[in-house]
Design a protein around this motif. Structure first.
Motif, PDB file in Angstrom:
ATOM      1  N   UNK B   2      -0.247  -2.353   1.474  1.00 56.99           N
ATOM      2  CA  UNK B   2       0.346  -2.111   0.159  1.00 56.99           C
ATOM      3  C   UNK B   2      -0.785  -1.838  -0.842  1.00 56.99           C
ATOM      4  N   UNK B   3      -0.408  -1.357  -2.000  1.00 58.61           N
ATOM      5  CA  UNK B   3      -1.406  -1.038  -3.033  1.00 58.61           C
ATOM      6  C   UNK B   3      -1.379  -2.123  -4.106  1.00 58.61           C
ATOM      7  N   UNK B  50       3.230   2.493 -10.585  1.00 57.94           N
ATOM      8  CA  UNK B  50       3.360   2.793  -9.155  1.00 57.94           C
ATOM      9  C   UNK B  50       4.799   2.533  -8.734  1.00 57.94           C
ATOM     10  N   UNK B  51       5.473   3.590  -8.317  1.00 55.90           N
ATOM     11  CA  UNK B  51       6.867   3.439  -7.887  1.00 55.90           C
ATOM     12  C   UNK B  51       6.899   2.986  -6.427  1.00 55.90           C
ATOM     13  N   UNK B  52       7.622   1.884  -6.184  1.00 57.31           N
ATOM     14  CA  UNK B  52       7.779   1.394  -4.821  1.00 57.31           C
ATOM     15  C   UNK B  52       9.256   1.500  -4.417  1.00 57.31           C
ATOM     16  N   UNK B  53       9.549   1.112  -3.190  1.00 55.46           N
ATOM     17  CA  UNK B  53      10.921   1.290  -2.672  1.00 55.46           C
ATOM     18  C   UNK B  53      11.945   0.592  -3.569  1.00 55.46           C
ATOM     19  N   UNK B  92       3.432   3.347   1.354  1.00 59.33           N
ATOM     20  CA  UNK B  92       2.418   2.425   1.881  1.00 59.33           C
ATOM     21  C   UNK B  92       1.578   3.069   2.986  1.00 59.33           C
ATOM     22  N   UNK B  93       1.193   4.308   2.774  1.00 60.16           N
ATOM     23  CA  UNK B  93       0.398   5.011   3.788  1.00 60.16           C
ATOM     24  C   UNK B  93      -0.945   4.302   3.969  1.00 60.16           C
ATOM     25  N   UNK B 108      -6.453  -0.778  -4.984  1.00 62.02           N
ATOM     26  CA  UNK B 108      -7.015  -1.183  -3.690  1.00 62.02           C
ATOM     27  C   UNK B 108      -5.886  -1.431  -2.695  1.00 62.02           C
ATOM     28  N   UNK B 109      -6.221  -1.275  -1.423  1.00 66.26           N
ATOM     29  CA  UNK B 109      -5.243  -1.552  -0.366  1.00 66.26           C
ATOM     30  C   UNK B 109      -5.317  -3.025   0.021  1.00 66.26           C
TER      31      UNK B 109
END
Lengths: 410, 111
Positions: B2-3, B50-53, B92-93, B108-109
């Motif tokens: 995740x970011x 940051x748009x997430x699901x 979440x690439x 950061x990841x």
């Protein structure tokens, strides 16, 4: 042009109100590359119309670090020669994404006009109600009128309307690198502003190799940067230590140009506690020091450090180039300096100097290549890897055409 | 994967928008990213969305807020968020380009 640029550039005739889309041919790019060099070719082609050419480089709006730069090319009222001023911040990137990598603006409109370039559309908009408004009001009105707060604006204030060689073309609310009096040319043309916004896309020939090379370059750029930002990083501007100490009491956050890892711009807050991070109802808490060498010029002239932010703001609202008017403010306190700016926006003349590229950024042997490539000249001055050889390699990968380092020379 | 967003480190350069858009479409644009800058320019107030699901991260200068779907934010960043609502959420690439091209470590990841 299939890669790194848009398919067309635009030729605007303000006298007739017509805008012609012209195909950006591969051969033309092969010969003139981009940025200041291609601008120059367009200037020569259209010079009968006393053009102002707005252009981008091949790396403007790309992931190549520092790829923010647009270039204004025109005959300078200050030097008497054709010269190139930078468009930093976000306007260069947005210009290309509006659908036009280059825009030639020639002749004079009958009435005040602004150009609204968006999604491969060029609108001529009546600016009669904007004529007389300051730069900050102009930005707010046009963004409101067009319904988008990410619109980027190149505009003039009163100084440009009065066709003064101390006028500059402003970049949103802030001063940029126009030391050449190009603001006066907008005034001559009855052109209040150029507004840009777009949803464009730029293709890359060998995308995988381009990204790999670009990421490798970003690593080199980060290694070469001083690890400082804002006020602590502007060693190219001669700011006395005591002034720095005074400015630190107003210091808010640093900001960067589009895709520029070097955040050399910084914000001074003087109408609100600079430690306040929230958005409050103080609408105009301070000013972005977007032009460190302009700041140095004001301080050198004796403008008190605790007042220099407000003096900057006033100059920006009037569309004056701080470096050109600094000497006129010598020995004046804040109130006197602010009052003097009002009269300088009515009548003042910039001191003559010789230059082809704006003395806004530190001089470096990579400046010319940066102006052709579309790379921030301030960043290029700091990073040896941002050189003509690197640009030629990247452009060859990105376009599938052959370029050598000489291509990135005027 | 995740970011994580650290808005204090953000310099508002927008490299993350370019990187994420490139990941999606292999072109340079800012329009298809799941991450987006916002800015109240005159106030020097800026950050990252940051748009997430199922929600959105608002990385504001005063701190990070998670906004659930359908929730209103009390900040202006909420109003600026409207264009991102039409975009694809972060998938979440791995080895994300927004992270690779962020010059300051603001993104950061994390596992």
């Amino acid at each position: 042009m299939d890669y790194l640029y848009t398919e067309y550039y635009l030729v605007v005739d303000l006298a007739t109100g017509e805008a012609e889309e012209v195909e950006l041919e591969e051969e033309f790019v092969q010969e003139n590359v981009g940025g200041a060099k291609l601008n120059m070719a367009l200037y020569e082609e259209h010079k009968d119309g006393d053009p102002v050419v707005l252009g981008t480089g091949p790396f403007t709006s790309t992931l190549v670090p520092g790829g923010c730069l647009g270039v204004i090319t025109a005959k300078s009222p200050v030097t008497g020669n054709v010269a190139h001023a930078p468009i930093t911040w976000n306007a260069g990137a947005e210009l290309k994404l509006s659908g036009y990598s280059f825009v030639v603006i020639k002749n004079k409109a009958d009435n005040p006009t602004y150009l609204w370039l968006h999604d491969e559309i060029a609108d001529f908009v009546d600016a009669s109600a904007l004529w007389g408004k300051d730069v900050w009001e102009t930005v707010d009105v046009i963004r409101d009128e067009q319904g988008e707060d990410r619109i980027q604006l190149l505009s003039i204030g009163k100084a440009g309307e009065n066709k003064l060689s101390t006028a500059q073309i402003m970049n949103n609310y802030w001063g940029d690198g126009d030391r050449f009096g190009f603001g006066a040319l907008f005034g001559e043309k009855n052109l209040k502003a150029v507004a840009v916004r777009g949803m464009g896309e730029l293709d890359i020939d060998d995308a995988e190799a381009f990204i790999e090379k670009t990421e490798e370059l970003l690593g080199k750029v980060k290694s070469a940067l001083p690890g400082k930002s804002g006020l602590d990083a502007i060693d190219f501007a001669d700011i006395p230590d005591d002034a720095k100490a005074a400015l630190k009491s107003q210091l808010h956050r640093v900001e960067a140009d589009f895709n520029n890892p070097f955040a050399y711009k910084f914000f001074l807050k003087y109408r609100e506690d600079p430690s306040v991070m929230k958005s409050t109802d103080v609408e105009e808490p301070g000013v972005l020091i977007s032009d460190p060498m302009g700041l140095a010029a004001l301080l050198k002239a004796g403008v008190p450090a605790d007042a220099v932010g407000e003096v900057f703001e006033k100059a920006f609202k009037l569309g004056l180039n701080p470096a050109a008017v600094a000497s006129k403010l010598s020995g004046k306190d804040k109130d006197a300096a602010l009052a003097e700016l009002d009269s300088l926006a009515e009548s003042s003349e910039a001191e003559k100097f010789e230059a082809t590229f704006s003395p806004f950024a530190p001089s470096s042997d990579r400046m010319e290549a940066a102006y052709i490539a579309g790379i921030c000249p301030v960043l290029a001055s700091k990073v040896e890897a941002l050189n003509a050889e690197m640009f030629a390699e990247l452009m060859s990968i990105g376009t599938g055409m052959d370029f050598d380092a000489d291509a990135f020379k005027m | 994967m995740a970011i994580k967003v650290d808005p204090e480190k953000c310099i508002n350069c927008g490299a993350c928008e370019l990187g994420c858009s490139f990941y999606r479409d292999e072109v340079f644009t800012t329009m298809s990213a799941s991450v987006m800058m916002y800015r109240e320019e005159k106030k020097n107030y800026f950050g990252i969305m940051l748009k997430r699901e199922d929600d959105m991260i608002l990385g504001r200068p005063e701190g990070v807020e998670i906004q659930k779907e359908g929730e209103e934010s009390d900040s202006d960043a909420g109003a600026s968020a409207k264009p991102i609502l039409l975009r694809e959420p972060c998938d979440n690439c791995k080895n994300a380009m927004c992270v690779r091209f962020c010059p300051t470590g603001s993104l950061i990841e994390v596992d």
